[in-house]
Design a protein around this motif. Structure first.
Motif, short mmCIF file in Angstrom:
data_model
loop_
_atom_site.label_atom_id
_atom_site.label_comp_id
_atom_site.label_asym_id
_atom_site.label_seq_id
_atom_site.Cartn_x
_atom_site.Cartn_y
_atom_site.Cartn_z
N HIS A 1 1.36 4.36 -2.82
CA HIS A 1 1.11 5.70 -2.75
C HIS A 1 2.37 6.38 -2.97
O HIS A 1 2.40 7.73 -3.84
CB HIS A 1 0.92 5.86 -1.09
CG HIS A 1 -0.39 5.65 -0.74
ND1 HIS A 1 -0.95 4.32 -0.51
CD2 HIS A 1 -1.48 6.65 -0.47
CE1 HIS A 1 -2.21 4.68 -0.14
NE2 HIS A 1 -2.63 5.85 -0.25
N ALA B 1 2.16 6.90 -6.89
CA ALA B 1 1.21 7.80 -6.98
C ALA B 1 1.67 9.15 -7.06
O ALA B 1 1.43 9.98 -7.92
CB ALA B 1 -0.15 7.60 -6.16
N LEU B 2 2.62 9.32 -6.01
CA LEU B 2 3.30 10.59 -5.71
C LEU B 2 4.14 11.06 -6.85
O LEU B 2 4.14 12.12 -7.49
CB LEU B 2 3.79 10.88 -4.24
CG LEU B 2 3.09 10.90 -3.33
CD1 LEU B 2 3.87 11.02 -1.92
CD2 LEU B 2 2.02 12.22 -3.22
N LEU C 1 0.91 -1.28 0.05
CA LEU C 1 -0.01 0.22 0.06
C LEU C 1 0.82 1.18 0.08
O LEU C 1 0.52 2.24 -0.74
CB LEU C 1 -0.77 0.00 1.11
CG LEU C 1 -2.02 1.27 1.44
CD1 LEU C 1 -2.66 1.30 0.37
CD2 LEU C 1 -2.82 1.24 2.61
N ALA C 2 1.94 1.28 1.01
CA ALA C 2 2.87 2.36 1.02
C ALA C 2 3.64 2.67 -0.44
O ALA C 2 3.61 3.76 -0.95
CB ALA C 2 3.79 2.22 2.03
N SER D 1 -4.72 13.97 -11.02
CA SER D 1 -5.09 13.18 -9.97
C SER D 1 -6.07 12.13 -10.55
O SER D 1 -6.95 12.55 -11.47
CB SER D 1 -5.96 14.49 -9.13
OG SER D 1 -5.82 13.97 -7.88
N TRP E 1 2.47 -0.33 -10.73
CA TRP E 1 2.39 -0.93 -9.22
C TRP E 1 1.56 -2.40 -9.23
O TRP E 1 0.41 -2.60 -10.06
CB TRP E 1 1.48 -0.06 -8.24
CG TRP E 1 1.46 -0.66 -6.82
CD1 TRP E 1 2.22 -0.74 -5.97
CD2 TRP E 1 0.16 -1.55 -6.41
NE1 TRP E 1 1.66 -1.40 -4.90
CE2 TRP E 1 0.74 -1.81 -5.14
CE3 TRP E 1 -0.94 -1.86 -6.99
CZ2 TRP E 1 -0.58 -2.63 -4.34
CZ3 TRP E 1 -1.74 -2.71 -6.33
CH2 TRP E 1 -1.59 -2.96 -5.04
#
Length: 161
Positions: A66, A69-70, A62-63, A79, A135
């Motif tokens: 993220h 995504a950043l 999950l991390a 977005s 991912w």
């Protein structure tokens, strides 16, 4: 201040953490170290083992999603919304059996009647996250439960103690 591995209190939103936190808490108060699993619903779903299938991923996966995504946003991506699941899911029985094996504890499971509206299978496609972010989850159920068990065993009151 929370430390690495802690979850928000008072109630985490990830069901597996709830179920693993419960047994750790009960180990502290029950004589003989018996673990009692919170009840699960029905064994008559049209799935391979009769229990419902849900989608879990490791918090590290999950991390990673993220962070990707950043990076995507920093490169000018817009977005967006992404499902972050393993795309296959695990049955309730698989989770309980894996938790028994990983913890080395007897886990008594109580089967209760099915709740109205519960789907047999509830999983998330990670296709869009794979295509756009690159991912896919890499850590499986053994690692999810092993890491959750290790953290909750060392922190039976969550990050409060």
């Amino acid at each position: 201040m929370a430390e690495k591995g802690s979850e928000p209190m008072p109630v985490p939103t990830v069901h597996l953490l709830i179920t693993l936190r419960g047994p750790v808490w009960r180990v502290r108060i029950l004589s003989g170290g018996t673990i009692r699993w919170k009840c699960y619903r029905a064994e008559d779903y049209p799935t391979p083992d009769g229990t419902c299938v849900r989608d879990y991923i490791h918090v590290k996966d999950l991390a990673e999603a993220h962070l990707l995504a950043l990076e995507y946003l920093e490169r000018g991506g817009s977005s967006d919304v992404f499902n972050l699941g393993n795309g296959a899911g695990y049955s309730v029985r698989e989770i309980i059996e894996t938790a028994r094996r990983i913890t080395g504890k007897e886990i008594k499971a109580v089967v209760e009647p099915r709740r109205g509206g519960d789907p047999s299978v509830l999983i998330a496609s990670n296709k869009k996250a794979a295509e756009v972010l690159g991912w896919k989850p890499v850590l499986g159920l053994d690692q999810i439960i092993s890491d959750a068990w290790a953290w909750h065993s060392g922190h039976p009151n969550g990050y409060e103690g």
